[in-house]
Every structure is written in structure tokens, then in C-alpha cells.
Design an enzyme around this catalytic site. Structure first.
Site, PDB file in Angstrom:
ATOM      1  CG  ASP A 274      11.335 -37.762  31.620  1.00  0.00           C
ATOM      2  OD1 ASP A 274      11.187 -38.045  32.825  1.00  0.00           O
ATOM      3  OD2 ASP A 274      10.496 -38.012  30.748  1.00  0.00           O
TER       4      ASP A 274
ATOM      5  CG  ASP B  68       2.227 -30.312  38.770  1.00  0.00           C
ATOM      6  OD1 ASP B  68       1.107 -30.352  39.321  1.00  0.00           O
ATOM      7  OD2 ASP B  68       2.474 -29.598  37.791  1.00  0.00           O
TER       8      ASP B  68
ATOM      9  CB  THR C 116      11.286 -24.573  51.664  1.00  0.00           C
ATOM     10  OG1 THR C 116       9.877 -24.830  51.595  1.00  0.00           O
ATOM     11  CG2 THR C 116      12.050 -25.828  51.250  1.00  0.00           C
TER      12      THR C 116
END
Length: 241
Positions: free
Chosen positions: A124, A147, A220
Site C-alpha cells: 500500500d 482505478d 501505451t
């Protein structure tokens, strides 16, 4: 999965260590033979568990006390991280994620390409920022495509919040570049709002808006596919005051 000290721990900080709402969900994906081999061989030298039990000496970790170090939170399979490390060998990248296959793949790419400026943290990033990094020890922070937690009831799980910026402000040196990117417009707007409102950061854009993608952030394959479909990617470039 791995012998102690020879690979990333399944729960480095211990489930008892954190009771807060997390911004990530650990993924249990299969580790390939190549990824496992890289983890077993390279983890003792290039990896570490974020256990919250002591401070990380970045100079010792990178074997260079003068090397500026950038923290990257969430790197997926590590392809973009490896490219950035290759293009900027005079900057250390401390790449943090909880996805074991990605950790192994990044280590494999680093070895294959002779990259000595990549280190992998398992766990984390909040614990790392809060308890394990010295004040002013980072020259930059990268948060690429976190996210978005699109459902309204999950917005509290988003990483880039005022509390996160408070926490990051300590390890970030004055002038450190904070670079965020997302393809989720509502999250981009939230990032811009909280970064603009925080007194510890200033937008590098004179107009106070989003920035063009800098050459230092590789495009990407998945991002390119999204752009071909008309999706927009939002980059934010702020500096620590």
C-alpha cells in the site's frame, strides 16, 4: 507463494495494520514461470515489502545517494515504467503495486534492458508515504490511470483526494513534479479540483487546466486503442510548492 525474503509477501503490512478504506483491490492473477523466476532472483536486490515497520533509505535502495527518485503508484504490467526508466537513466523510479504478475514482469523487463534505476515496492503506497519515506526525499510523484471507482458510492475509494495530497506533501521535495493521468473525465475533474484547491501544490499550466501529454509519459498500447475510439486522456502537471 514465495519463501520469506525471496519474493513479495502476500500481505506485507499485515491485515491488522490498516483499517481504512483502500483505493485498490488486490488481484489474484496467475504468475508465469518467467515472472516467478524474475521475482525469486531479483526481489532480494530490487524489491521490498511495504510493511510500515521502518524507514526506506532511498540512497541505499538505489545504491546512489545522489539519485533523484520518483514514486510511481500503480504500474500495471510495467511496460511504460520500463520505458520511462530507459529514457531517463539519471532518475530512479520507485514503482509500487500490489499485482504480483506485474511486479515480476517489471523486474524481468528491468533485467532484460539493463535498467539499474528501477525498484519495486509491494503493498500500500499510503503506508509507504505516511510511515516509510523521509520528508523531502522524493523528486516526483506519478499516478497514471488509477482505478476511477465510477460508482458514486465508491468515490470515497479514489486515491487522489485532499487527504492523499496532504500525506504526499511530506515526502515530496519543494519543486517536485506531480503528474496524474486518467481517461475518466469525472475523475479528471475531481483531480483538478482537489489539486488546485490544495495550498501545497501549483498547476504548471498558466490557464489552470489540463496539460498536454508530455513526452516523458509513454503512450501505451491500451491508451492508443482508446484514443483511436475517440476517448480523451487528461494529464495534470502540478508542482510541490
Amino acid at each position: 507463494m514465495f519463501p520469506p525474503g525471496q519474493g513479495p509477501a502476500a500481505d506485507p503490512a499485515g491485515s491488522h495494520h490498516e483499517r481504512r478504506i483502500r483505493s485498490f483491490q488486490p488481484r489474484r492473477s496467475r504468475v508465469t514461470a518467467g515472472q516467478r523466476d524474475a521475482l525469486l532472483r531479483l526481489w532480494p536486490e530490487w524489491g521490498f515489502d511495504i510493511d510500515g515497520l521502518g524507514h526506506v533509505d532511498l540512497g541505499a535502495l538505489f545504491s546512489d545517494p545522489e539519485l533523484p527518485v520518483v514514486l510511481e503508484i500503480g504500474f500495471g504490467m510495467g511496460e511504460a515504467t520500463a520505458r520511462m526508466a530507459a529514457e531517463d537513466p539519471d532518475t530512479g523510479i520507485l514503482a509500487v503495486d500490489v499485482h504480483t504478475p506485474g511486479q515480476g514482469n517489471l523486474l524481468r523487463l528491468a533485467e532484460r534492458n539493463g535498467l539499474r534505476n528501477v525498484r519495486v515496492g509491494n503493498g500500500d503506497a499510503i503506508i509507504l508515504l505516511r510511515e516509510m519515506l523521509a520528508p523531502g526525499s522524493l523528486s516526483g510523484l506519478r499516478v497514471y490511470f488509477p482505478d476511477p471507482w465510477p460508482k458514486k458510492r465508491h468515490h470515497k475509494r479514489r486515491l487522489v483526494q485532499p487527504e492523499f495530497l496532504d500525506l504526499a506533501a511530506g515526502p515530496l521535495a519543494p519543486g517536485a513534479l506531480v503528474h496524474c493521468a486518467t481517461d475518466w473525465e469525472p475523475y479528471a475533474e475531481q483531480m483538478l479540483e482537489v489539486l488546485t484547491a490544495h495550498p501545497g501544490y501549483e498547476n504548471t499550466r498558466p490557464d489552470g487546466g489540463f496539460a498536454p501529454r508530455p513526452p516523458s509519459r509513454p503512450l501505451t498500447r491500451f491508451e492508443g486503442q482508446g484514443l483511436d475510439k475517440g476517448h480523451r486522456v487528461y494529464d495534470l502537471l502540478f508542482r510541490r510548492r
